[in-house]
Design a protein around this motif. Structure first.
Motif, mmCIF file in Angstrom:
data_model
loop_
_atom_site.group_PDB
_atom_site.id
_atom_site.type_symbol
_atom_site.label_atom_id
_atom_site.label_comp_id
_atom_site.label_asym_id
_atom_site.label_seq_id
_atom_site.Cartn_x
_atom_site.Cartn_y
_atom_site.Cartn_z
ATOM 1 N N ARG A 1 -1.202 25.095 49.597
ATOM 2 C CA ARG A 1 -1.050 23.630 49.539
ATOM 3 C C ARG A 1 -2.048 22.936 50.457
ATOM 4 N NH1 ARG A 1 4.434 25.077 49.368
ATOM 5 N NH2 ARG A 1 4.653 24.767 51.617
ATOM 6 N N GLY A 2 -2.372 23.559 51.573
ATOM 7 C CA GLY A 2 -3.265 22.956 52.546
ATOM 8 C C GLY A 2 -4.734 23.022 52.186
ATOM 9 N N VAL A 3 -5.069 23.869 51.207
ATOM 10 C CA VAL A 3 -6.455 24.005 50.741
ATOM 11 C C VAL A 3 -6.462 23.672 49.247
ATOM 12 C CG1 VAL A 3 -8.457 25.544 50.583
ATOM 13 C CG2 VAL A 3 -6.847 25.808 52.480
ATOM 14 N N PRO A 4 -6.461 22.383 48.911
ATOM 15 C CA PRO A 4 -6.365 21.978 47.502
ATOM 16 C C PRO A 4 -7.501 22.551 46.659
ATOM 17 C CG PRO A 4 -6.143 20.074 48.962
ATOM 18 C CD PRO A 4 -6.558 21.237 49.814
ATOM 19 N N GLY A 5 -7.116 23.076 45.514
ATOM 20 C CA GLY A 5 -8.105 23.596 44.572
ATOM 21 C C GLY A 5 -8.299 25.096 44.623
ATOM 22 N N VAL A 6 -7.863 25.751 45.703
ATOM 23 C CA VAL A 6 -8.046 27.203 45.793
ATOM 24 C C VAL A 6 -7.017 27.882 44.890
ATOM 25 C CG1 VAL A 6 -6.542 27.564 47.812
ATOM 26 C CG2 VAL A 6 -8.414 29.154 47.363
ATOM 27 N N SER A 7 -7.466 28.883 44.145
ATOM 28 C CA SER A 7 -6.545 29.631 43.291
ATOM 29 C C SER A 7 -5.841 30.698 44.129
ATOM 30 C CB SER A 7 -7.296 30.310 42.144
ATOM 31 O OG SER A 7 -8.118 31.354 42.641
ATOM 32 N N GLU A 8 -4.725 31.175 43.626
ATOM 33 C CA GLU A 8 -3.983 32.234 44.308
ATOM 34 C C GLU A 8 -4.867 33.462 44.488
ATOM 35 O OE1 GLU A 8 0.034 34.815 43.484
ATOM 36 O OE2 GLU A 8 0.026 32.718 42.887
ATOM 37 N N LYS A 9 -5.623 33.800 43.464
ATOM 38 C CA LYS A 9 -6.503 34.977 43.509
ATOM 39 C C LYS A 9 -7.570 34.828 44.597
ATOM 40 C CE LYS A 9 -10.014 37.399 40.879
ATOM 41 N NZ LYS A 9 -10.950 37.313 39.794
ATOM 42 N N MET A 10 -8.221 33.667 44.653
ATOM 43 C CA MET A 10 -9.282 33.472 45.641
ATOM 44 C C MET A 10 -8.726 33.409 47.050
ATOM 45 S SD MET A 10 -12.048 33.808 44.116
ATOM 46 C CE MET A 10 -13.027 33.559 45.570
ATOM 47 N N LEU A 11 -7.567 32.769 47.231
ATOM 48 C CA LEU A 11 -6.958 32.710 48.557
ATOM 49 C C LEU A 11 -6.611 34.114 49.040
ATOM 50 C CD1 LEU A 11 -5.953 31.086 50.950
ATOM 51 C CD2 LEU A 11 -3.803 30.715 49.715
ATOM 52 N N THR A 12 -6.020 34.910 48.165
ATOM 53 C CA THR A 12 -5.687 36.291 48.509
ATOM 54 C C THR A 12 -6.945 37.075 48.883
ATOM 55 O OG1 THR A 12 -3.760 36.286 47.051
ATOM 56 C CG2 THR A 12 -4.681 38.439 47.625
ATOM 57 N N GLN A 13 -7.989 36.949 48.070
ATOM 58 C CA GLN A 13 -9.240 37.675 48.320
ATOM 59 C C GLN A 13 -9.861 37.257 49.652
ATOM 60 O OE1 GLN A 13 -12.081 37.683 45.061
ATOM 61 N NE2 GLN A 13 -13.766 37.582 46.520
ATOM 62 N N HIS A 14 -9.940 35.956 49.890
ATOM 63 C CA HIS A 14 -10.553 35.475 51.131
ATOM 64 C C HIS A 14 -9.721 35.871 52.357
ATOM 65 C CE1 HIS A 14 -13.907 33.638 49.316
ATOM 66 N NE2 HIS A 14 -13.340 32.509 48.938
ATOM 67 N N LEU A 15 -8.398 35.790 52.262
ATOM 68 C CA LEU A 15 -7.565 36.193 53.391
ATOM 69 C C LEU A 15 -7.749 37.678 53.699
ATOM 70 C CD1 LEU A 15 -4.308 34.179 52.648
ATOM 71 C CD2 LEU A 15 -5.793 33.917 54.665
ATOM 72 N N ARG A 16 -7.848 38.511 52.677
ATOM 73 C CA ARG A 16 -8.080 39.950 52.904
ATOM 74 C C ARG A 16 -9.417 40.185 53.596
ATOM 75 N NH1 ARG A 16 -5.926 41.992 47.068
ATOM 76 N NH2 ARG A 16 -3.732 42.004 47.595
ATOM 77 N N GLU A 17 -10.460 39.507 53.117
ATOM 78 C CA GLU A 17 -11.780 39.655 53.728
ATOM 79 C C GLU A 17 -11.784 39.151 55.168
ATOM 80 O OE1 GLU A 17 -14.545 37.666 51.160
ATOM 81 O OE2 GLU A 17 -14.296 39.126 49.557
ATOM 82 N N MET A 18 -11.098 38.032 55.411
ATOM 83 C CA MET A 18 -11.045 37.471 56.756
ATOM 84 C C MET A 18 -10.237 38.364 57.696
ATOM 85 S SD MET A 18 -10.653 33.482 55.659
ATOM 86 C CE MET A 18 -10.838 32.719 57.266
ATOM 87 N N GLU A 19 -9.244 39.045 57.157
ATOM 88 C CA GLU A 19 -8.490 40.007 57.957
ATOM 89 C C GLU A 19 -9.381 41.211 58.303
ATOM 90 O OE1 GLU A 19 -4.185 42.318 57.894
ATOM 91 O OE2 GLU A 19 -4.938 41.440 56.033
ATOM 92 N N GLU A 20 -10.142 41.702 57.318
ATOM 93 C CA GLU A 20 -11.071 42.811 57.555
ATOM 94 C C GLU A 20 -12.128 42.449 58.591
ATOM 95 O OE1 GLU A 20 -12.801 43.941 53.813
ATOM 96 O OE2 GLU A 20 -10.847 44.397 52.935
ATOM 97 N N ASP A 21 -12.533 41.180 58.631
ATOM 98 C CA ASP A 21 -13.539 40.702 59.577
ATOM 99 C C ASP A 21 -12.931 40.279 60.913
ATOM 100 O OD1 ASP A 21 -15.711 41.119 57.852
ATOM 101 O OD2 ASP A 21 -15.453 39.154 56.926
ATOM 102 N N ALA A 22 -11.635 40.532 61.096
ATOM 103 C CA ALA A 22 -10.911 40.241 62.337
ATOM 104 C C ALA A 22 -10.883 38.749 62.663
ATOM 105 C CB ALA A 22 -11.476 41.048 63.508
#
Length: 130
Positions: free
Chosen positions: A49-70
């Motif tokens: 909700r806080g990032v309007p326009g982001v799809s569930e798939k892209m949010l999941t992908q970016h969060l995983r990558e950001m977790e991998e990047d610490a």
């Protein structure tokens, strides 16, 4: 067909900007950083909700990558239903602080060009570098 794991990002880099943009690649990562910085801990639906326009798939992908990047910490609670919360790591906070000058530049561009701002404003330099 199984998704192929993405190779870790380790360079070689041309300069520090190249290395920084490597972990920021993707349309939504800087906005996810801002949202987590502005609100602290967020659940997935709150981030969506806080990032309007982001799809569930892209949010999941970016969060995983950001977790991998610490940059992002993912906390899973053993509850029914399961609860997962995201927050910035210290590394994520330092990147967000570094983006402060870029956010200020963007705010000035918005003002100079008279650009429209989604949600009525904010989210620029002063909001990023709290």
């Amino acid at each position: 067909m199984a998704a192929r794991a993405k190779a870790p990002r380790v360079g070689p880099y041309l300069c520090g900007i190249d290395a920084a943009f490597d972990v920021l690649s993707g349309k939504w990562k800087a906005l996810i950083l801002w949202e987590l910085h502005a609100h602290g801990v967020r659940r997935f639906a709150e981030l969506r909700r806080g990032v309007p326009g982001v799809s569930e798939k892209m949010l999941t992908q970016h969060l995983r990558e950001m977790e991998e990047d610490a940059l992002v910490h993912r906390e899973v609670y053993a509850e029914v239903p399961p609860r997962v919360e995201y927050s910035l790591t210290e590394h994520g906070h330092t990147l967000n602080e570094a983006l402060g000058a870029l956010g200020a530049w963007g705010e000035e561009r918005i003002r100079r060009e008279g650009c429209e701002v989604v949600g009525g404003g904010g989210g620029g330099g002063e909001a990023v570098a709290r």
